[in-house]
Design an enzyme around this catalytic site. Structure first.
Site, mmCIF file in Angstrom:
data_model
loop_
_atom_site.group_PDB
_atom_site.id
_atom_site.type_symbol
_atom_site.label_atom_id
_atom_site.label_comp_id
_atom_site.label_asym_id
_atom_site.label_seq_id
_atom_site.Cartn_x
_atom_site.Cartn_y
_atom_site.Cartn_z
ATOM 1 N N SER A 192 -21.158 65.361 -41.408
ATOM 2 C CA SER A 192 -22.110 65.167 -42.507
ATOM 3 C C SER A 192 -21.547 65.779 -43.787
ATOM 4 O O SER A 192 -21.737 65.242 -44.875
ATOM 5 C CB SER A 192 -23.455 65.792 -42.160
ATOM 6 O OG SER A 192 -23.301 67.150 -41.793
ATOM 7 N N ASP B 99 -11.597 64.623 -41.056
ATOM 8 C CA ASP B 99 -12.938 64.155 -41.424
ATOM 9 C C ASP B 99 -12.954 63.468 -42.786
ATOM 10 O O ASP B 99 -13.540 62.400 -42.969
ATOM 11 C CB ASP B 99 -13.933 65.333 -41.433
ATOM 12 C CG ASP B 99 -13.918 66.092 -40.117
ATOM 13 O OD1 ASP B 99 -13.383 65.549 -39.125
ATOM 14 O OD2 ASP B 99 -14.433 67.232 -40.081
HETATM 15 C C1 GLA Z 1 -13.730 69.781 -37.432
HETATM 16 C C2 GLA Z 1 -12.715 69.849 -38.563
HETATM 17 C C3 GLA Z 1 -11.595 68.825 -38.353
HETATM 18 C C4 GLA Z 1 -10.990 68.940 -36.956
HETATM 19 C C5 GLA Z 1 -12.104 68.969 -35.904
HETATM 20 C C6 GLA Z 1 -11.569 69.220 -34.519
HETATM 21 O O1 GLA Z 1 -14.412 68.568 -37.466
HETATM 22 O O2 GLA Z 1 -13.334 69.589 -39.800
HETATM 23 O O3 GLA Z 1 -10.610 68.983 -39.338
HETATM 24 O O4 GLA Z 1 -10.177 70.063 -36.861
HETATM 25 O O5 GLA Z 1 -13.085 69.949 -36.180
HETATM 26 O O6 GLA Z 1 -10.787 68.170 -34.087
#
Ligand code: GLA
Length: 395
Positions: free
Chosen positions: A134, A179
């Protein structure tokens, strides 16, 4: 179903804008949340991730105003705040929704977005804090709005990297690039195989209508992420240092096993080895799963998903009992019941599982997951299916 959700969110956002500011919005942008199919805790090790954008997003409606700052109402927070269009606003001590917004505004201005003052409404149907990014969807939506209002285009990769910096500096979370990348670069009907070392991505079609992506939110969030995530990152960096490489991505399984001694000591026991074993093994699984997916080899796809989950549970230690229950329920339903594979997704310590399932069994699988989870955990799971969605865009 999902198109309806999007239309509802859009209509509500426009309606709220008119209610708040008395005119119709001139600009509308959207940026999605994400689910990671496999490749967990590999991004900051320079490894491979395999996420897709989901049909849940953050929408922002906006119009230029006569003011010199931005006035923004967040429907999810039920609050309005004022944001200076100033590149040098210092990050607040306490991280709140305004931190993400101010961070994305300030960094966009610094990057050359000359936006006028504006009024806006933010509205999101990505579950907040549910491990579906989010916050990345919020940052990327604000950056996309700033491009549009400021008459610039950062480029999608640059925008993702900038939003990662927002997360680091303004939200004080040392995340990897997954993300923000998928929220900015996602493509409808495709998952993205991203090499986090070279930052090169390859879009893999996910168009077989007989297979669906099912997300089950455990509705638990253990308050560990704050300290545990940087601890995992630091352990991986220490392991890489001892192995004489820059990133764990630069080590293969054979070398890692041959160098096991370097990662075991009295202070840490085998903790560093286990962390590295996950990160290195997860890259292998991720590439294997992407290939199997293209080949329609569902047995192999499922095997990689379960292996990823158990590695995250036992070696990386980022799962939790509630999530483990969801994965075991899915596994017990099995291939005959329509479940191809299932695993924890995202940073961990709660949040969601992702399962690949047969489309004609979605309703039955959803029913069993809900019922059994309630029986075993005493909580409601929220479950929805999604297709790979489009990344950030101006509507
Ligand atoms: C979170 C972080 C990502 C990644 C994941 C695990 O979502 O924001 O960058 O490291 O954890 O895969």
């Amino acid at each position: 179903m999902s198109e309806r959700l999007f239309e509802e969110l859009l209509d509500e956002t426009k309606r709220l804008f008119v209610e708040k500011y008395g005119v119709a919005p001139q600009v509308l942008v959207a940026a999605p949340g994400r689910v990671n199919l496999i490749g967990e805790h590999t991004d900051y090790n320079g490894g491979f991730v395999f996420p897709m954008a989901i049909e849940r997003c953050t929408i922002i409606a906006a119009s230029p105003s006569a003011a010199s700052s931005a006035t923004i109402f967040s429907n999810n927070m039920g609050a309005t705040a004022d944001f200076p269009l100033d590149p040098d606003v210092a990050p607040a001590d306490k991280v709140e929704w305004t931190s993400y917004v101010q961070g994305a505004i300030s960094m966009s201005v610094k990057k050359g977005a000359k936006a006028p003052g504006f009024n806006a409404v933010i509205n999101s149907n990505v579950p907040l804090g549910g491990g579906l990014s989010s916050s990345a969807s919020l940052e990327v939506a604000v950056a996309t709005l700033m491009e549009e209002l400021g008459g610039v285009s950062f480029g999608k990769v640059e925008k993702a990297l900038m939003c990662q910096q927002v997360e680091h500096v303004y939200a004080k979370m040392a995340c990897g690039i997954m993300d923000q990348f998928i929220s900015a670069l996602g493509e409808k009907d495709h998952a993205m195989l991203l090499d986090c070392r070279s930052q090169e991505s390859k879009m893999i079609p996910l168009t077989d209508p007989s297979v669906s992506v099912l997300i089950a939110n455990s509705n638990v969030k253990h308050a560990l992420t704050g300290s545990e995530y940087p601890e995992r990152r630091a352990s991986c960096e220490e392991a890489a240092r001892r192995l004489g490489v820059k990133l764990l991505r630069d080590v293969d399984l054979e070398t890692l096993l041959a160098s096991k001694d370097k990662l075991i000591d009295e202070e840490n026991g085998d903790r560093l080895f286990k962390r590295a074993f996950h990160a290195v093994g997860e890259d292998v699984r991720t590439l294997k799963m992407a290939d199997a997916l293209v080949a329609g080899d569902w047995e192999t796809v499922g095997a990689q998903m379960y292996a990823s989950h158990y590695s995250l549970r036992d070696d990386y230690e980022v799962s939790c009992p509630e999530i483990d229950v969801l994965v075991e329920i899915a596994r017990n339903i099995g291939m005959e019941g329509g479940v191809i594979g299932s695993r924890i997704t995202g940073g961990g310590f709660g949040g969601c599982t992702v399962s690949l399932v047969k489309t004609d069994k979605v309703d039955e699988i959803t029913r069993i997951l809900k019922e059994e989870y309630k029986n075993q955990v005493g909580k409601e799971a929220t479950i929805f299916s999604t297709r790979p969605a489009q990344g950030a865009r101006v509507l």
